[in-house]
Design a protein around this motif. Sequence first.
Motif, PDB file in Angstrom:
ATOM      1  N   ARG A 371       9.817  37.176 -20.114  1.00  0.00           N
ATOM      2  CA  ARG A 371      10.085  35.780 -20.454  1.00  0.00           C
ATOM      3  C   ARG A 371      11.587  35.596 -20.694  1.00  0.00           C
ATOM      4  O   ARG A 371      12.355  36.548 -20.706  1.00  0.00           O
ATOM      5  CB  ARG A 371       9.291  35.384 -21.694  1.00  0.00           C
ATOM      6  N   ARG A 380      12.850  29.295 -24.422  1.00  0.00           N
ATOM      7  CA  ARG A 380      12.037  28.661 -23.387  1.00  0.00           C
ATOM      8  C   ARG A 380      12.857  27.733 -22.490  1.00  0.00           C
ATOM      9  O   ARG A 380      12.315  27.117 -21.583  1.00  0.00           O
ATOM     10  CB  ARG A 380      10.893  27.883 -24.035  1.00  0.00           C
ATOM     11  N   GLY A 387       8.194  33.550 -15.597  1.00  0.00           N
ATOM     12  CA  GLY A 387       7.840  32.188 -15.230  1.00  0.00           C
ATOM     13  C   GLY A 387       7.759  32.010 -13.729  1.00  0.00           C
ATOM     14  O   GLY A 387       6.811  31.413 -13.194  1.00  0.00           O
ATOM     15  N   ASN A 414       4.702  26.330 -17.050  1.00  0.00           N
ATOM     16  CA  ASN A 414       5.399  25.978 -18.285  1.00  0.00           C
ATOM     17  C   ASN A 414       5.710  27.215 -19.112  1.00  0.00           C
ATOM     18  O   ASN A 414       4.884  28.126 -19.235  1.00  0.00           O
ATOM     19  CB  ASN A 414       4.559  25.007 -19.116  1.00  0.00           C
ATOM     20  N   PRO A 415       6.905  27.303 -19.707  1.00  0.00           N
ATOM     21  CA  PRO A 415       7.292  28.506 -20.454  1.00  0.00           C
ATOM     22  C   PRO A 415       6.445  28.743 -21.697  1.00  0.00           C
ATOM     23  O   PRO A 415       6.237  29.884 -22.098  1.00  0.00           O
ATOM     24  CB  PRO A 415       8.756  28.254 -20.809  1.00  0.00           C
ATOM     25  N   LEU A 418       3.380  31.110 -21.528  1.00  0.00           N
ATOM     26  CA  LEU A 418       3.605  32.544 -21.352  1.00  0.00           C
ATOM     27  C   LEU A 418       3.794  33.164 -22.725  1.00  0.00           C
ATOM     28  O   LEU A 418       4.820  32.948 -23.373  1.00  0.00           O
ATOM     29  CB  LEU A 418       4.838  32.787 -20.477  1.00  0.00           C
ATOM     30  N   GLY A 476       8.905  27.595 -14.602  1.00  0.00           N
ATOM     31  CA  GLY A 476       8.865  28.569 -13.528  1.00  0.00           C
ATOM     32  C   GLY A 476       8.481  27.857 -12.244  1.00  0.00           C
ATOM     33  O   GLY A 476       7.616  26.975 -12.260  1.00  0.00           O
TER      34      GLY A 476
END
Length: 678
Positions: A371, A380, A387, A414-415, A418, A476
């Motif tokens: 990440r 993020r 991502g 979407n971050p 994760l 991502g």
Amino acid sequence: MPAIGRIRTITLSTLTTAALVAAGCTVAQATTTPEADAESTFTLDLLDINDFHGRIGASSDSAGAAVLAGAVDQLRAANPYTLFVSAGDNIGASTFASASQDDNPTIDALGLGGLDVSAVGNHEFDKGFEDLIGRVTDRYAQASGGDGGDYTLGANVYEKGSTTPALPEYALREVNGVSVGFIGTVTEDVPSLVSPSGITELDFGSELEAANRVAGQLSDGDDANGEADVIVLLTHNGSESADCSTIASETTSYGELVREADAQIDAIVSGHTHQSYDCQIAGPDGERPVIQAHQYGTTLGKVSLEIDEDSGEVVSSSTELLALTSQDAEGNWQTNYPANSTVQQIVDQAIADSEEVGSIEVGKISEDILRGGQPSGADRGVESTLGNTVADIHQWATSNENYGGEPTQIAFMNPGGLRADLLYGEDGTVSYKDAAEVQPFANTLVTFDLTGAQIREVLEQQWQPAGSERAKLHLGISEALAYTYLEDAPVGEHIQQITFNGEPLDEAATFHVVANAFLAAGGDNFTAFAEGTNHADSGQIDLDATVNYFKSHDVVTPAPLGRAVLAGTEWATVTLSTSEVAPGEELEVTVSGLAEGAQISASAFAGTTEFTDLPAADAAGTVSFTLPVGDDVDPGDYELIVSQTQREDIVTAFSVVAAQPTATPTPTESTSPSPDFS
């Protein structure tokens, strides 16, 4: 469900006077009002957590539920006038041992571990409102032996289209004859943080309005609607900053809340942003404690309120953050408190139950897939290999030969979805548990259509609306999509060039895309996704798609960074020794203006010459190398391309000119010496 409060009484005739200081504790600020007679006061300790997210087992700096409960036990022994509270997100986005069993082990561990009350967090709504007021509430009641609603306080959660509370607004506890009221609120952004289908019957109103309304109710002298001498706000909202002065002046809904919450509120316990801070911040009637205790059971917050026994007034306060773990000299993590044996049994059983299915190997990776941020997961707002990799997986899952629907062209991730990295470990093996912990929400993959113009809008929405908890959320994106951007730009002007399969994106064309159900419904303020057309459930869960992807690939390599590139070439200066060079000669190249240690690469002659192992920039920020020009290079104009990950390429032109022919000596007539007749 009506707002109800329940009184639980703590009455002890004596206090244990032994002082306990946990390793790693840091004492913050304290504030004092005019002193009362020391003999007529007692200390109420509030121990708090936030964003526990089902971290029931110990892992690095996360102490685990058993040690958390053990710390509470030890601190209660030091001061029996102690309450254990949470600011929400106890469950959801959990580790596999808990998530694989619907977070029931976490609820059991917290309930049996002595948690007294909790605000509801956004993740408590992950499985929908009905699950929250049914299974979750009932499980807390069973584990704690009390009212399960005391663990889902949400004064600003209303039945749709009304101001009727949908959750309990407050809970009461009596401690040494003093009534302590806890008001719970949750960030107003919940509709953008969870799947809309699970909260269709709810509205989320102003936290400030709800907190002040209930505080007024608890201090209006009417016993029929609940009364409290001491009032504490548990808010699942927080600051992005850990600096107290910044928090005190920030222009966010949270900043407004901590400054303007009713003067009757004596302390504010926060969550949601996973920060660590313990502050004294001015409210309407002087300073009061404002605290957030990091995340994942790494830290236990402690607010100490000195209370006048006769009046019930808070006469002074102090705050601490107690580290539940610490590192030894070798860097190994160790716990700072003993484990609670009852809770440890719950944890051990949950881990054992999850191990059988979790240990199944699903595939291999070539290296860590991480990440964003340092450490990974800390930011993020930046591009990440994980991502982009997950976006590639989702796009593959909805376009491969076994997929029955219309193949997708682009995927987004979407971050915040994760929650763990994929780590290489000893041999790159990825287990089912590893894959599940990356995407623990069991989101379905939804396909739909977006125009090119809507894709631009989606990318612009990475810069979040003013007042949001995070300024930027970096999506991502799958392999075919790329773009350049400006970080500092007016709203709507961040995104510059967008390409699809290497060509400029046609903004009038329509593209078939995929995202998880959360994003597809406009989650995280990405409203342009919801405005797409032809939304359809692909029939695949994100975890299943990931497992199938691993089965179809012998080794999964990280998707590269650089699909999102900072626009502009001012990040370095490229200098050539000459602008014209002949075949067989060399160009000396100097790249300056870099950060020390920066890595770059370069290529020339349409990629036939590449430099991928250049040394890092020296202390002066310079990298130098030699570009050879082969004897067989045709005369003409060429480009040297200097690259750095996540930055726009710097293109420098040079020319190869025909070699000048070597001059041939002009023959001259030999002059014969004149005969010598002397």
